[in-house]
Design an enzyme around this catalytic site. Sequence first.
Site, PDB file in Angstrom:
ATOM      1  N   GLY A  57       0.826  -1.205   0.000  1.00 27.67           N
ATOM      2  CA  GLY A  57       0.000   0.000   0.000  1.00 27.67           C
ATOM      3  C   GLY A  57       0.859   1.253   0.000  1.00 27.67           C
ATOM      4  NE  ARG A  84      -4.603   4.921  -3.310  1.00 27.56           N
ATOM      5  CZ  ARG A  84      -5.676   4.405  -2.707  1.00 27.56           C
ATOM      6  NH1 ARG A  84      -6.227   5.037  -1.708  1.00 27.56           N
ATOM      7  NH2 ARG A  84      -6.202   3.273  -3.141  1.00 27.56           N
ATOM      8  CE1 TYR A  95      -9.855  -1.030   7.649  1.00 28.83           C
ATOM      9  CE2 TYR A  95     -10.647  -0.201   9.763  1.00 28.83           C
ATOM     10  CZ  TYR A  95      -9.708  -0.192   8.745  1.00 28.83           C
ATOM     11  OH  TYR A  95      -8.611   0.646   8.825  1.00 28.83           O
ATOM     12  CB  ALA A 123     -13.519  -9.322  11.753  1.00 28.57           C
ATOM     13  CB  ILE A 137      -4.233   8.681   9.680  1.00 27.32           C
ATOM     14  CG1 ILE A 137      -3.857   7.893  10.953  1.00 27.32           C
ATOM     15  CG2 ILE A 137      -3.001   9.339   9.042  1.00 27.32           C
ATOM     16  CD1 ILE A 137      -3.238   8.677  12.079  1.00 27.32           C
TER      17      ILE A 137
HETATM   18  P1  NAP Z   1      -5.463   4.625   1.631  1.00 26.96           P
HETATM   19  O1  NAP Z   1      -5.025   6.045   1.502  1.00 26.96           O
HETATM   20  O2  NAP Z   1      -6.826   4.233   1.202  1.00 26.96           O
HETATM   21  O3  NAP Z   1      -4.378   3.696   0.925  1.00 26.96           O
HETATM   22  C1  NAP Z   1      -4.568   2.312   0.890  1.00 26.96           C
HETATM   23  C2  NAP Z   1      -3.376   1.672   0.265  1.00 26.96           C
HETATM   24  O4  NAP Z   1      -3.607   0.261   0.187  1.00 26.96           O
HETATM   25  C3  NAP Z   1      -3.133   2.175  -1.134  1.00 26.96           C
HETATM   26  O5  NAP Z   1      -1.750   2.330  -1.338  1.00 26.96           O
HETATM   27  C4  NAP Z   1      -3.685   1.055  -2.012  1.00 26.96           C
HETATM   28  O6  NAP Z   1      -2.953   0.991  -3.219  1.00 26.96           O
HETATM   29  C5  NAP Z   1      -3.399  -0.166  -1.143  1.00 26.96           C
HETATM   30  N1  NAP Z   1      -4.278  -1.276  -1.474  1.00 26.96           N
HETATM   31  C6  NAP Z   1      -5.620  -1.343  -1.346  1.00 26.96           C
HETATM   32  N2  NAP Z   1      -6.084  -2.525  -1.798  1.00 26.96           N
HETATM   33  C7  NAP Z   1      -5.007  -3.215  -2.233  1.00 26.96           C
HETATM   34  C8  NAP Z   1      -4.833  -4.487  -2.821  1.00 26.96           C
HETATM   35  N3  NAP Z   1      -5.868  -5.319  -3.075  1.00 26.96           N
HETATM   36  N4  NAP Z   1      -3.587  -4.870  -3.143  1.00 26.96           N
HETATM   37  C9  NAP Z   1      -2.538  -4.070  -2.926  1.00 26.96           C
HETATM   38  N5  NAP Z   1      -2.633  -2.852  -2.356  1.00 26.96           N
HETATM   39  C10 NAP Z   1      -3.858  -2.427  -2.028  1.00 26.96           C
HETATM   40  O7  NAP Z   1      -5.366   4.157   3.156  1.00 26.96           O
HETATM   41  P2  NAP Z   1      -4.517   4.703   4.391  1.00 26.96           P
HETATM   42  O8  NAP Z   1      -5.401   5.581   5.163  1.00 26.96           O
HETATM   43  O9  NAP Z   1      -3.177   5.146   3.969  1.00 26.96           O
HETATM   44  O10 NAP Z   1      -4.404   3.346   5.218  1.00 26.96           O
HETATM   45  C11 NAP Z   1      -3.264   2.537   5.258  1.00 26.96           C
HETATM   46  C12 NAP Z   1      -3.492   1.462   6.320  1.00 26.96           C
HETATM   47  O11 NAP Z   1      -3.735   2.088   7.584  1.00 26.96           O
HETATM   48  C13 NAP Z   1      -4.712   0.582   6.037  1.00 26.96           C
HETATM   49  O12 NAP Z   1      -4.436  -0.749   6.406  1.00 26.96           O
HETATM   50  C14 NAP Z   1      -5.769   1.165   6.935  1.00 26.96           C
HETATM   51  O13 NAP Z   1      -6.728   0.205   7.270  1.00 26.96           O
HETATM   52  C15 NAP Z   1      -4.936   1.591   8.118  1.00 26.96           C
HETATM   53  N6  NAP Z   1      -5.571   2.626   8.935  1.00 26.96           N
HETATM   54  C16 NAP Z   1      -5.866   3.852   8.404  1.00 26.96           C
HETATM   55  C17 NAP Z   1      -6.456   4.799   9.224  1.00 26.96           C
HETATM   56  C18 NAP Z   1      -6.802   6.175   8.741  1.00 26.96           C
HETATM   57  O14 NAP Z   1      -7.424   6.933   9.505  1.00 26.96           O
HETATM   58  N7  NAP Z   1      -6.426   6.573   7.547  1.00 26.96           N
HETATM   59  C19 NAP Z   1      -6.758   4.489  10.556  1.00 26.96           C
HETATM   60  C20 NAP Z   1      -6.452   3.234  11.044  1.00 26.96           C
HETATM   61  C21 NAP Z   1      -5.852   2.317  10.226  1.00 26.96           C
HETATM   62  P3  NAP Z   1      -3.580   0.722  -4.678  1.00 26.96           P
HETATM   63  O15 NAP Z   1      -4.962   1.283  -4.691  1.00 26.96           O
HETATM   64  O16 NAP Z   1      -2.603   1.405  -5.584  1.00 26.96           O
HETATM   65  O17 NAP Z   1      -3.536  -0.763  -4.808  1.00 26.96           O
END
Ligand code: NAP
Length: 243
Positions: free
Chosen positions: A10, A13, A151, A153, A184
Amino acid sequence: MSSRIAFVTGASRGIGRATALSLAAAGHTVILAARDQQKLDEVAGAIRSAGGAAHTVQIDLSSPESIQQAFAQAKEIGTVTILVNNAGITRDGLAMRMKPEDWSAVLNTNLTGAFLCIQQVLQGMMKERWGRIINIASVVGESGNAGQANYVASKAGLVGLTKSLAIELGSRNITVNAITPGFIETDMTAVLGEPIREKMLANIPLKRFGQPGEVAGAVKFLASDEAAYITGSVLRVNGGMYL
Ligand code: NAP
C-alpha cells in the site's frame, strides 16, 4: 543505522507512501508495492529525488498468485528483512445487510494478504537471523465499531496474528509488532462526512486528526535497531482517542 531492504504494501498513497519515504530517508532500500503502477512510480521518483533507493512491484493482496509473483520480483533485489503490512480496504455496512463478498474482500486483503506476505519473507529473515514485521491494524480493531464488522475483524485478526508470530519467531530474532492508528488524514478518511469528522474530533484528546507521517515515524522506530527488544506490542498512534 544499518541499511536493509524494506517491503511496504500500500505504498502508492497515504500512510504507506509516508512510510516508504520515511524508511528510505533512514537509509533503507524500499520496495514499494500496490496495484497502481503510476502512483508507485511517483513515490519512487520522490524517494530517488531525495537521494534514496526505491523499487516498485505491482501486487494485488486479494490474489495469492499476485503476492507470490511480487515477492519473486523482490527476491531479485535482495532479502527483505523489514516487512510493513500496510495496505488495507474498507467495505462498510451494517452486519444484517453485509454482502458475503464485502466480508471476504476485506478479510482477504487486510488479513489473509498480510499473512501470505509474511510467509514470503520468513525464510529470508530466518537466514539473516534478523527481521522486523510491522502490521498496520487500527484503533477500531481494539475498540470495535458499528458498521465495520468486516474491517474490525480483519484488524483485530492482525493483532492476534502479530502476538502469535511474536512468540513463534522470537527465537529467530524476528520481531513482530502492530500499530493501531486512529483517524489519519488520507484518502481512506477523506470520504467521511463532516458530522462524523466532528464527532470523532470531539473524542480525540489531542484535538486534531493525525498525519500519515506520524504513523510512518512509529513504523521507522519499530523497524530500527533501537526497537530490538520490542515484540508483540501494539503501538497506538491515535491522539488518545482510545486508551
Ligand atoms: P489509503 O489512503 O486508502 O491507501 C490504501 C493503500 O492500500 C493504497 O496504497 C492502495 O494501493 C493499497 N491497497 C488497497 N487494496 C489493495 C490491494 N488489493 N492490493 C494491494 N494494495 C492495495 O489508506 P490509508 O489511510 O493510507 O491506510 C493505510 C493502512 O492504515 C490501512 O491498512 C488502513 O486500514 C490503516 N488505517 C488507516 C487509518 C486512517 O485513519 N487513515 C486508521 C487506522 C488504520 P492501490 O490502490 O494502488 O492498490
